[in-house]
Design a protein around this motif. Structure first.
Motif, PDB file in Angstrom:
ATOM      1  N   GLU A 143       0.953   3.929  -3.214  1.00  0.00           N
ATOM      2  CA  GLU A 143       0.585   5.329  -2.996  1.00  0.00           C
ATOM      3  C   GLU A 143       1.753   6.262  -3.319  1.00  0.00           C
ATOM      4  O   GLU A 143       1.575   7.325  -3.925  1.00  0.00           O
ATOM      5  CB  GLU A 143       0.142   5.532  -1.531  1.00  0.00           C
ATOM      6  CG  GLU A 143      -1.161   4.858  -1.166  1.00  0.00           C
ATOM      7  CD  GLU A 143      -2.359   5.518  -1.829  1.00  0.00           C
ATOM      8  OE1 GLU A 143      -2.366   6.757  -1.934  1.00  0.00           O
ATOM      9  OE2 GLU A 143      -3.275   4.795  -2.246  1.00  0.00           O
ATOM     10  N   THR A 144       2.936   5.854  -2.917  1.00  0.00           N
ATOM     11  CA  THR A 144       4.123   6.683  -3.155  1.00  0.00           C
ATOM     12  C   THR A 144       4.461   6.750  -4.642  1.00  0.00           C
ATOM     13  O   THR A 144       4.781   7.809  -5.173  1.00  0.00           O
ATOM     14  CB  THR A 144       5.320   6.128  -2.374  1.00  0.00           C
ATOM     15  OG1 THR A 144       4.983   6.040  -0.984  1.00  0.00           O
ATOM     16  CG2 THR A 144       6.535   7.047  -2.521  1.00  0.00           C
ATOM     17  N   LYS A 171       6.154   5.438   7.832  1.00  0.00           N
ATOM     18  CA  LYS A 171       4.928   4.656   7.936  1.00  0.00           C
ATOM     19  C   LYS A 171       3.823   5.186   7.023  1.00  0.00           C
ATOM     20  O   LYS A 171       2.887   4.463   6.697  1.00  0.00           O
ATOM     21  CB  LYS A 171       4.415   4.675   9.390  1.00  0.00           C
ATOM     22  CG  LYS A 171       5.396   4.090  10.406  1.00  0.00           C
ATOM     23  CD  LYS A 171       5.636   2.615  10.172  1.00  0.00           C
ATOM     24  CE  LYS A 171       6.580   2.029  11.221  1.00  0.00           C
ATOM     25  NZ  LYS A 171       6.862   0.596  10.978  1.00  0.00           N
ATOM     26  N   LYS A 172       3.919   6.459   6.610  1.00  0.00           N
ATOM     27  CA  LYS A 172       2.868   7.064   5.801  1.00  0.00           C
ATOM     28  C   LYS A 172       3.376   7.407   4.404  1.00  0.00           C
ATOM     29  O   LYS A 172       4.517   7.832   4.248  1.00  0.00           O
ATOM     30  CB  LYS A 172       2.355   8.339   6.477  1.00  0.00           C
ATOM     31  CG  LYS A 172       1.720   8.116   7.840  1.00  0.00           C
ATOM     32  CD  LYS A 172       1.251   9.424   8.431  1.00  0.00           C
ATOM     33  CE  LYS A 172       0.622   9.216   9.796  1.00  0.00           C
ATOM     34  NZ  LYS A 172       0.176  10.509  10.391  1.00  0.00           N
ATOM     35  N   PRO A 173       2.523   7.245   3.377  1.00  0.00           N
ATOM     36  CA  PRO A 173       2.934   7.551   2.003  1.00  0.00           C
ATOM     37  C   PRO A 173       3.428   8.978   1.831  1.00  0.00           C
ATOM     38  O   PRO A 173       4.429   9.215   1.149  1.00  0.00           O
ATOM     39  CB  PRO A 173       1.655   7.306   1.192  1.00  0.00           C
ATOM     40  CG  PRO A 173       0.883   6.325   2.003  1.00  0.00           C
ATOM     41  CD  PRO A 173       1.168   6.677   3.424  1.00  0.00           C
ATOM     42  N   GLU A 174       2.755   9.929   2.459  1.00  0.00           N
ATOM     43  CA  GLU A 174       3.148  11.332   2.297  1.00  0.00           C
ATOM     44  C   GLU A 174       4.539  11.609   2.864  1.00  0.00           C
ATOM     45  O   GLU A 174       5.303  12.412   2.309  1.00  0.00           O
ATOM     46  CB  GLU A 174       2.117  12.280   2.940  1.00  0.00           C
ATOM     47  CG  GLU A 174       1.805  11.990   4.404  1.00  0.00           C
ATOM     48  CD  GLU A 174       0.616  11.083   4.595  1.00  0.00           C
ATOM     49  OE1 GLU A 174      -0.085  11.241   5.620  1.00  0.00           O
ATOM     50  OE2 GLU A 174       0.385  10.224   3.719  1.00  0.00           O
ATOM     51  N   ASP A 175       4.882  10.923   3.959  1.00  0.00           N
ATOM     52  CA  ASP A 175       6.220  11.090   4.529  1.00  0.00           C
ATOM     53  C   ASP A 175       7.280  10.470   3.615  1.00  0.00           C
ATOM     54  O   ASP A 175       8.375  11.013   3.446  1.00  0.00           O
ATOM     55  CB  ASP A 175       6.298  10.434   5.916  1.00  0.00           C
ATOM     56  CG  ASP A 175       5.410  11.140   6.933  1.00  0.00           C
ATOM     57  OD1 ASP A 175       5.139  12.345   6.743  1.00  0.00           O
ATOM     58  OD2 ASP A 175       4.993  10.483   7.903  1.00  0.00           O
ATOM     59  N   HIS A 207       0.838  -1.203   0.000  1.00  0.00           N
ATOM     60  CA  HIS A 207       0.000   0.000   0.000  1.00  0.00           C
ATOM     61  C   HIS A 207       0.871   1.251   0.000  1.00  0.00           C
ATOM     62  O   HIS A 207       0.634   2.194  -0.772  1.00  0.00           O
ATOM     63  CB  HIS A 207      -0.915   0.008   1.223  1.00  0.00           C
ATOM     64  CG  HIS A 207      -1.644   1.303   1.429  1.00  0.00           C
ATOM     65  ND1 HIS A 207      -2.678   1.712   0.615  1.00  0.00           N
ATOM     66  CD2 HIS A 207      -1.440   2.309   2.340  1.00  0.00           C
ATOM     67  CE1 HIS A 207      -3.104   2.902   1.019  1.00  0.00           C
ATOM     68  NE2 HIS A 207      -2.378   3.285   2.059  1.00  0.00           N
ATOM     69  N   LEU A 208       1.877   1.266   0.861  1.00  0.00           N
ATOM     70  CA  LEU A 208       2.786   2.405   0.917  1.00  0.00           C
ATOM     71  C   LEU A 208       3.474   2.639  -0.420  1.00  0.00           C
ATOM     72  O   LEU A 208       3.560   3.781  -0.900  1.00  0.00           O
ATOM     73  CB  LEU A 208       3.855   2.174   1.994  1.00  0.00           C
ATOM     74  CG  LEU A 208       3.474   2.440   3.444  1.00  0.00           C
ATOM     75  CD1 LEU A 208       4.582   1.962   4.362  1.00  0.00           C
ATOM     76  CD2 LEU A 208       3.200   3.911   3.671  1.00  0.00           C
TER      77      LEU A 208
END
Length: 204
Positions: free
Chosen positions: A161-162, A190-194, A157-158
């Motif tokens: 999204e990335t 842990k998050k795509p935006e990061d 998922h990460l």
């Protein structure tokens, strides 16, 4: 069958090298990059025997050799295409691309078309889920009776999204994916935006 050769490099170009062994026999081996002449080296070998010819394909690791031979089991994939994939993308990036069904990265290897890339995904997606080398981040060993954590699904998922975000910014998957894999292996995001922010710092 020849599985491993050690010797001195007596000739090398961008496609083949010749190794002279201690017994005085010189073996011509397919290699992905030129090797330094007069240096001792050792390679794992995949020995391809056909009716009219025999070819030796060289690999630095047993893992690369194993995956090359797995690719050969895919319908329509011959030694040249399989070796092109290993040489240009590397095993980990191939595995990640199959896990994400990213045909574009697979067909970026010379000699691999869209249909072949799609066949690789179709044939190997279930098989690579069982490999120890896994996708992006290895799963930890699970004790009997304990339900396995679906770490690979979270990573997928990460990554998806990335990749989508980076594509929107004009970057190619094959340039971004190795960076994504490295950050996931480090466990620093842990998050795509990061993850996107970290990659943009490297690319700009």
């Amino acid at each position: 069958m020849i599985g491993y050769i050690s010797g001195t490099v007596v000739y090398s170009d961008s496609q083949k090298s010749v190794l002279l062994t201690a017994s005085g026999v010189g073996y011509e081996i397919h290699t992905s990059t030129p090797m330094v002449p007069n240096r001792d080296t050792a390679l794992f070998i995949s020995h391809i025997i056909r009716e009219q010819s025999q070819d030796l394909y060289g690999f630095e690791t047993a893992e690369d050799k194993k995956f090359f031979e797995m690719l050969l089991d895919v319908n329509g994939i011959g030694p040249k295409s399989a070796y092109s994939l290993i040489s240009h993308l590397g095993v980990q990036q191939i595995i990640s691309s199959i896990s994400l069904e990213n045909v574009d990265i697979l067909k970026s290897a010379p000699g691999v078309g869209k249909k072949s890339a799609e066949q690789i995904v179709l044939s190997l997606k279930d098989k690579i889920a069982k490999l120890e080398i896994g996708f992006a981040v290895k799963e930890n060993p699970v004790k009997p009776g304990v339900k396995a954590k679906k770490e690979n699904q979270v990573d997928a998922h990460l990554v998806k999204e990335t990749l989508a975000a980076c594509q929107g910014l004009g970057f190619k998957d094959q340039d971004v994916l190795p960076m994504i894999q490295r950050h996931l292996q480090e466990g620093s995001v842990k998050k795509p935006e990061d993850l996107v922010k970290m990659i943009l710092k490297e690319l700009r």
